[in-house]
Design a protein around this motif. Structure first.
Motif, PDB file in Angstrom:
ATOM      1  N   ARG A  50       0.827  -1.220   0.000  1.00  9.29           N
ATOM      2  CA  ARG A  50       0.000   0.000   0.000  1.00  9.29           C
ATOM      3  C   ARG A  50       0.856   1.263   0.000  1.00  9.29           C
ATOM      4  N   THR A  51       2.000   1.202   0.676  1.00 11.67           N
ATOM      5  CA  THR A  51       2.905   2.348   0.674  1.00 11.67           C
ATOM      6  C   THR A  51       3.458   2.596  -0.728  1.00 11.67           C
ATOM      7  N   LEU A  52       3.917   1.527  -1.378  1.00 14.98           N
ATOM      8  CA  LEU A  52       4.471   1.678  -2.721  1.00 14.98           C
ATOM      9  C   LEU A  52       3.383   2.004  -3.741  1.00 14.98           C
ATOM     10  N   ALA A  53       2.190   1.434  -3.559  1.00 15.61           N
ATOM     11  CA  ALA A  53       1.092   1.723  -4.487  1.00 15.61           C
ATOM     12  C   ALA A  53       0.768   3.214  -4.489  1.00 15.61           C
ATOM     13  N   GLN A  54       0.749   3.801  -3.313  1.00 16.78           N
ATOM     14  CA  GLN A  54       0.468   5.233  -3.217  1.00 16.78           C
ATOM     15  C   GLN A  54       1.541   6.051  -3.927  1.00 16.78           C
ATOM     16  N   GLN A  62      -1.086   7.554 -12.323  1.00 22.46           N
ATOM     17  CA  GLN A  62      -2.079   6.528 -12.637  1.00 22.46           C
ATOM     18  C   GLN A  62      -2.459   5.813 -11.340  1.00 22.46           C
ATOM     19  N   SER A  63      -3.709   5.448 -11.238  1.00 22.14           N
ATOM     20  CA  SER A  63      -4.161   4.751 -10.035  1.00 22.14           C
ATOM     21  C   SER A  63      -3.485   3.385  -9.924  1.00 22.14           C
ATOM     22  N   VAL A  64      -3.010   3.075  -8.712  1.00 20.01           N
ATOM     23  CA  VAL A  64      -2.431   1.763  -8.418  1.00 20.01           C
ATOM     24  C   VAL A  64      -3.265   1.137  -7.305  1.00 20.01           C
ATOM     25  N   VAL A  65      -3.946   0.057  -7.631  1.00 22.26           N
ATOM     26  CA  VAL A  65      -4.917  -0.569  -6.719  1.00 22.26           C
ATOM     27  C   VAL A  65      -4.316  -1.824  -6.101  1.00 22.26           C
ATOM     28  N   VAL A  66      -4.397  -1.940  -4.777  1.00 20.97           N
ATOM     29  CA  VAL A  66      -3.906  -3.127  -4.082  1.00 20.97           C
ATOM     30  C   VAL A  66      -4.990  -4.194  -4.061  1.00 20.97           C
ATOM     31  N   ASP A  67      -4.619  -5.418  -4.436  1.00 24.28           N
ATOM     32  CA  ASP A  67      -5.537  -6.552  -4.471  1.00 24.28           C
ATOM     33  C   ASP A  67      -4.946  -7.674  -3.624  1.00 24.28           C
ATOM     34  N   ASN A  68      -5.556  -7.973  -2.476  1.00 20.76           N
ATOM     35  CA  ASN A  68      -5.066  -9.032  -1.585  1.00 20.76           C
ATOM     36  C   ASN A  68      -5.569 -10.393  -2.048  1.00 20.76           C
ATOM     37  N   LYS A  69      -4.617 -11.305  -2.295  1.00 15.01           N
ATOM     38  CA  LYS A  69      -4.949 -12.675  -2.696  1.00 15.01           C
ATOM     39  C   LYS A  69      -4.151 -13.640  -1.823  1.00 15.01           C
ATOM     40  N   PRO A  70      -4.597 -13.868  -0.571  1.00 16.72           N
ATOM     41  CA  PRO A  70      -3.828 -14.686   0.361  1.00 16.72           C
ATOM     42  C   PRO A  70      -3.992 -16.190   0.121  1.00 16.72           C
ATOM     43  N   GLY A  88       2.574  -4.596 -17.903  1.00 17.57           N
ATOM     44  CA  GLY A  88       2.905  -3.521 -16.978  1.00 17.57           C
ATOM     45  C   GLY A  88       1.770  -3.101 -16.074  1.00 17.57           C
ATOM     46  N   TYR A  89       0.609  -3.757 -16.197  1.00 21.05           N
ATOM     47  CA  TYR A  89      -0.548  -3.368 -15.394  1.00 21.05           C
ATOM     48  C   TYR A  89      -0.805  -4.318 -14.224  1.00 21.05           C
ATOM     49  N   THR A  90       0.109  -5.276 -14.002  1.00 21.24           N
ATOM     50  CA  THR A  90       0.022  -6.152 -12.838  1.00 21.24           C
ATOM     51  C   THR A  90       1.392  -6.226 -12.177  1.00 21.24           C
ATOM     52  N   LEU A  91       1.436  -5.927 -10.878  1.00 18.18           N
ATOM     53  CA  LEU A  91       2.652  -6.029 -10.087  1.00 18.18           C
ATOM     54  C   LEU A  91       2.409  -7.003  -8.946  1.00 18.18           C
ATOM     55  N   PHE A  92       3.495  -7.484  -8.379  1.00 21.21           N
ATOM     56  CA  PHE A  92       3.379  -8.485  -7.317  1.00 21.21           C
ATOM     57  C   PHE A  92       4.300  -8.152  -6.162  1.00 21.21           C
ATOM     58  N   GLY A  93       3.753  -8.184  -4.943  1.00 20.57           N
ATOM     59  CA  GLY A  93       4.541  -7.999  -3.736  1.00 20.57           C
ATOM     60  C   GLY A  93       5.098  -9.329  -3.273  1.00 20.57           C
ATOM     61  N   GLY A  94       6.268  -9.691  -3.761  1.00 21.98           N
ATOM     62  CA  GLY A  94       6.871 -10.976  -3.422  1.00 21.98           C
ATOM     63  C   GLY A  94       7.624 -10.937  -2.111  1.00 21.98           C
ATOM     64  N   THR A  95       7.873 -12.118  -1.560  1.00 17.05           N
ATOM     65  CA  THR A  95       8.553 -12.228  -0.273  1.00 17.05           C
ATOM     66  C   THR A  95       9.511 -13.417  -0.284  1.00 17.05           C
ATOM     67  N   ILE A  96      10.204 -13.586   0.809  1.00 11.69           N
ATOM     68  CA  ILE A  96      11.068 -14.749   0.982  1.00 11.69           C
ATOM     69  C   ILE A  96      10.269 -16.048   0.843  1.00 11.69           C
ATOM     70  N   SER A  97       8.990 -16.009   1.209  1.00 18.78           N
ATOM     71  CA  SER A  97       8.148 -17.203   1.085  1.00 18.78           C
ATOM     72  C   SER A  97       7.844 -17.512  -0.368  1.00 18.78           C
ATOM     73  N   THR A  98       7.293 -16.526  -1.093  1.00 18.62           N
ATOM     74  CA  THR A  98       6.841 -16.769  -2.463  1.00 18.62           C
ATOM     75  C   THR A  98       7.978 -17.042  -3.424  1.00 18.62           C
ATOM     76  N   HIS A  99       9.149 -16.416  -3.188  1.00 13.66           N
ATOM     77  CA  HIS A  99      10.213 -16.494  -4.176  1.00 13.66           C
ATOM     78  C   HIS A  99      11.505 -17.154  -3.677  1.00 13.66           C
ATOM     79  N   ALA A 100      11.414 -17.885  -2.567  1.00 13.98           N
ATOM     80  CA  ALA A 100      12.559 -18.665  -2.106  1.00 13.98           C
ATOM     81  C   ALA A 100      12.104 -19.954  -1.426  1.00 13.98           C
ATOM     82  N   ILE A 101      11.386 -19.830  -0.318  1.00 15.67           N
ATOM     83  CA  ILE A 101      11.038 -21.000   0.491  1.00 15.67           C
ATOM     84  C   ILE A 101      10.038 -21.926  -0.202  1.00 15.67           C
TER      85      ILE A 101
END
Length: 326
Positions: A50-54, A62-70, A88-101
């Motif tokens: 949400r911080t980066l989206a703002q 351009q509007s950047v909308v956060v979409d939670n998909k847990p 370029g219209y979809t971004l992903f908040g990756g983490t150590i879980s999604t992209h390593a573990i």
């Protein structure tokens, strides 16, 4: 006719990525950008998103909308983004879980962390802390280790979910002290902390800011931080290494990705805007000051290299611990 329609559908699917790429000269004016957060609202990944989206919304106009998909330690959101158009219209908040573990923990993972994404930037590293129930009767890591070796009934630990850094921190702890521990996964940090505070589970690893309210109320106690150095938010808290656990050093991390095939100019623009945002005082105050994050702002190549080191590192621990998730 069915054959013709089927053939047309196949051709459409094959050409869709090209069509999406062809639309990118209008980027980002054509439509809002969706920033997918693969965890529930309120957690660190959501706050970063949400911080980066703002900030991206302001800089890109351009509007950047956060979409939670847990779900699936972030895997559900990751799989969704992996299949999204690379426009370029979809971004992903990756983490150590999604992209390593997740790469080694889950038997069936519906995405490839290295092959299905364009790395944009490593955003931040963040520490976990060792948290115990205040009535457990321990005041140090050494006390906890002695208790675990003596009392089999205390050999369980909670986490915010299978595959999270809080889970693997517990597995690392068990491996280094030579005691078999039972993992108790929860659907997020709040219920896990609640049960540790209530004494249902003796201890867990999690982010310091999540635990502080219950620490201040006297229900939880912090024993050590998992990073190599102490952190400014709780400077008197020793590291796990200082506390007598050699080799225990880990940091969770946050990053931004785009679907594989997203045009390089868009990735470069996103990277530049994210790095610029991370240098802004209000962002630093929120993420670093309030959440104890170490802000990074890497190049895409540096993030890819980081993943290439992290995936085998955690695979080794997952294999050694026998941890597995479906």
């Amino acid at each position: 006719m069915r054959f013709i329609r089927f053939t047309a559908a196949l051709l459409s699917a094959a050409l869709f990525p090209l069509a999406a790429t062809a639309q990118t000269p209008d980027w980002p004016a054509a439509k809002p950008i969706v920033y997918v957060v693969p965890f529930t609202p309120g957690g660190s990944t959501d706050i970063v998103g949400r911080t980066l989206a703002q900030k991206l919304g302001e800089s890109l106009k351009q509007s950047v909308v956060v979409d939670n998909k847990p779900g699936q330690a972030g895997g559900i959101g990751a799989a969704y983004v992996a299949k999204a158009p690379p426009d370029g219209y979809t971004l992903f908040g990756g983490t150590i879980s999604t992209h390593a573990i997740n790469a080694s923990l889950y038997k069936k993972l519906s995405y490839d962390p290295m092959k299905d994404f364009e790395p944009v930037s490593l955003v931040a590293r963040l520490p976990n802390v060792l948290i115990v129930n205040s009535q457990l009767g321990v005041n140090s890591v050494a006390d906890l280790v002695a208790l675990l070796k003596k009392d089999e009934s205390k050999r369980t630990f909670a986490s915010s979910g299978a595959g999270t850094s809080t889970h693997l921190a517990g597995e690392m702890f068990a491996d280094l002290i030579g005691v078999k521990l039972t993992h108790v996964p929860y659907k997020g940090t709040p219920p896990a902390l609640t049960d540790v505070a209530a004494g249902q589970v003796p201890f867990m690893f999690d982010q310091v800011t999540a635990a502080l309210p219950l620490v201040k109320s006297g229900k939880l106690k912090l024993l050590a931080v998992t990073t190599a150095k102490r952190i400014a938010l709780v400077p008197d808290l020793p590291t796990m290494i200082e506390s007598g656990i050699p080799g225990f050093e880990m940091s969770s991390w946050q990053a931004v990705y785009a679907p594989k095939g997203t045009p390089k100019p868009i990735v470069q623009r996103l990277n530049a805007e994210i790095v610029k945002a991370l240098h802004q005082p209000d962002v630093q105050a929120k993420l670093s000051g309030q959440l104890a994050m170490e802000l990074v702002g890497s190049t895409p190549e540096e993030l890819r290299d980081h993943m290439a080191r992290e995936i085998p590192r955690w695979a080794e621990l997952v294999k050694k611990s026998g941890a597995v998730a479906d």
